[in-house]
Design an enzyme around this catalytic site. Structure first.
Site, short mmCIF file in Angstrom:
data_model
loop_
_atom_site.label_atom_id
_atom_site.label_comp_id
_atom_site.label_asym_id
_atom_site.label_seq_id
_atom_site.Cartn_x
_atom_site.Cartn_y
_atom_site.Cartn_z
N CYS A 128 64.58 39.73 7.49
CA CYS A 128 64.77 40.10 6.09
C CYS A 128 63.86 39.25 5.22
O CYS A 128 63.24 39.72 4.27
CB CYS A 128 66.21 39.88 5.67
N ARG A 155 89.09 48.35 3.59
CA ARG A 155 90.22 48.29 2.66
C ARG A 155 90.68 49.70 2.27
O ARG A 155 91.87 49.98 2.19
CB ARG A 155 89.78 47.48 1.45
N CYS A 172 67.24 49.57 5.73
CA CYS A 172 66.17 48.58 5.88
C CYS A 172 65.94 48.30 7.37
O CYS A 172 64.80 48.16 7.80
CB CYS A 172 66.54 47.29 5.16
N CYS A 187 60.04 40.10 4.35
CA CYS A 187 59.71 41.00 3.24
C CYS A 187 60.27 40.48 1.92
O CYS A 187 59.60 40.45 0.91
CB CYS A 187 60.27 42.39 3.48
N CYS A 201 99.33 54.68 -7.54
CA CYS A 201 99.60 53.25 -7.38
C CYS A 201 98.75 52.41 -8.33
O CYS A 201 99.26 51.59 -9.07
CB CYS A 201 99.32 52.79 -5.96
N HIS A 202 97.44 52.62 -8.30
CA HIS A 202 96.54 51.65 -8.91
C HIS A 202 96.30 51.87 -10.41
O HIS A 202 95.76 51.00 -11.06
CB HIS A 202 95.22 51.62 -8.14
N CYS A 210 94.33 51.68 2.93
CA CYS A 210 95.14 52.38 1.94
C CYS A 210 95.43 53.80 2.41
O CYS A 210 96.53 54.30 2.24
CB CYS A 210 94.40 52.42 0.60
N CYS A 239 95.37 57.70 -5.10
CA CYS A 239 95.04 56.31 -5.39
C CYS A 239 95.59 55.96 -6.78
O CYS A 239 96.13 54.87 -7.01
CB CYS A 239 93.53 56.09 -5.40
#
Lengths: 106, 257
Positions: free
Chosen positions: B73, B214, B110, B76, B176-177, B218, B173
């Site tokens: 990495c 994550r 990449c 470059c 709840c959130h 959920c 989603c």
């Protein structure tokens, strides 16, 4: 190649109590879990952690399978003289890692 | 009478300015603010935050050559500081592509294009370490999704997924959130789901994990079938969530319970 993070003061007053914190990358595999093939995953834990200050042991502990992955250890020592703090982790599968930090006591 | 009028006038001014201040204030909360003090200290201390172990791993991987091109990495991009701001901008559409990609996808692009190496598998230690290392460069910056009209449609689809009921529990989603954030679910505070600290070190995982992991968590929680690891839905959701968290402070690698 082990990865370790150590947090210890670079300088301390003579007689002062200093805190040394150490974190190491380690799976702490308990040996009680089985893999997708139904076979037990062999135990792979850090068994012992020791710390020396100029080759005199100041702290040590035995670790058990119940300790989480990437164990974090924090302990205190009285700064008596300048020198090197050596931290050493040893465990299953010939695991042995040593890390040292210099501390100047004035 | 005059005195009374003055008092009434002042009261009106006070109420109006209070309301203005309230509506102007940012009430969004990062998951960080809902954690206990001990965990907050753990995240803030770079030698106690286990995510930093992976940042350290990432810095080693950054300068390790890989693939048929035998380039690292660093060959470059130079120092990783050049990646400052990348994590707060992604997902974005990279040059030459026509679909948005998350940071993970960009790292793998990449690898295949420039390093001529194989893609790193999802949730593999090396991919997470590189992601953590790159994300760490943007710590403290405000989340700043790019202004790109092509992203709009994908973001809208993300919003649609966010509000769509799914799974055996028939929850979205948003239920709840958005509607119940700040309340308790099995003793745990429901966070507002701002992706400001990814990849995070989750104590429950005893390891580092991506936003994808994550989100899968959920989905399993609402008993829905998780999308495949390479599904575009995750990127759409992330696009929407990053836009929703626009301006919030980026804190990778975060620590969460």
């Amino acid at each position: 190649m082990a990865n370790v993070l150590v947090n210890a003061p670079k300088t301390a007053k003579r007689g002062a109590v200093v805190e040394i914190k150490a974190l190491i990358l380690h799976p702490m595999e308990t040996g009680f879990r089985s893999g997708t093939n139904g076979q037990f995953i062999p135990r792979n834990i850090v068994e012992r952690f020791t710390a020396t200050w100029n080759d005199a042991e100041i702290f040590s502990m035995d670790m058990s399978p119940a300790i989480s992955a990437n164990p974090f250890v924090s302990f205190f020592a009285v700064a008596a003289e300048s020198g090197t703090i050596r931290l050493r982790w040893t465990g299953d599968q010939d695991f042995a890692v040593e890390e040292q930090v210099a501390i100047a006591v004035e | 009478m005059t005195a009374l009028r003055v008092v009434a006038g002042l009261a009106i001014v006070f109420v109006a300015s209070y309301a203005a201040a309230q509506s102007g204030a940012d009430r969004r909360r990062s998951g960080y603010q809902d954690m206990g003090e001990a965990l907050q200290k753990m995240q803030d201390d770079d030698t106690a935050n286990p995510g930093m172990l992976f940042v350290q791993l990432g810095s080693q991987a950054w300068s390790k050559p890989a693939g048929a091109a035998d380039k690292s990495c660093a060959d470059c991009h130079g120092a990783a500081a050049s990646m400052k701001g990348a994590a707060v901008r992604y997902p974005a559409i990279p040059k030459g592509a026509d679909v948005p990609m998350d940071l993970e996808g960009r790292i793998n692009l990449c690898r295949t294009e420039n390093q001529k190496a194989e893609r790193l598998p999802p949730e593999s230690r090396e991919l997470l370490a590189l992601e953590a290392y790159v994300a760490h460069q943007s710590r403290g910056m405000p989340v700043a999704p790019p202004v790109d009209p092509r992203l709009g449609a994908f973001r809208d689809q993300g919003a649609e997924i966010y509000r769509r009921r799914q799974g055996q529990l028939n929850l979205s989603c948003a239920i709840c959130h958005d509607d119940n954030a700040g309340k308790k679910l099995a003793g745990v505070t429901i966070p507002e789901a701002h992706p400001t600290g990814y990849p995070i070190y989750r104590l429950e995982w005893q390891g580092l994990g991506s936003l994808k992991r994550r989100l899968r968590n959920c989905l399993v929680g609402i008993r829905a079938e998780a999308y495949a690891y390479d599904a575009p839905e995750y990127v759409m959701l992330e696009l929407f969530l990053m836009d929703r968290a626009r301006g919030m402070t980026f804190e990778a690698p975060g620590v969460r319970p």
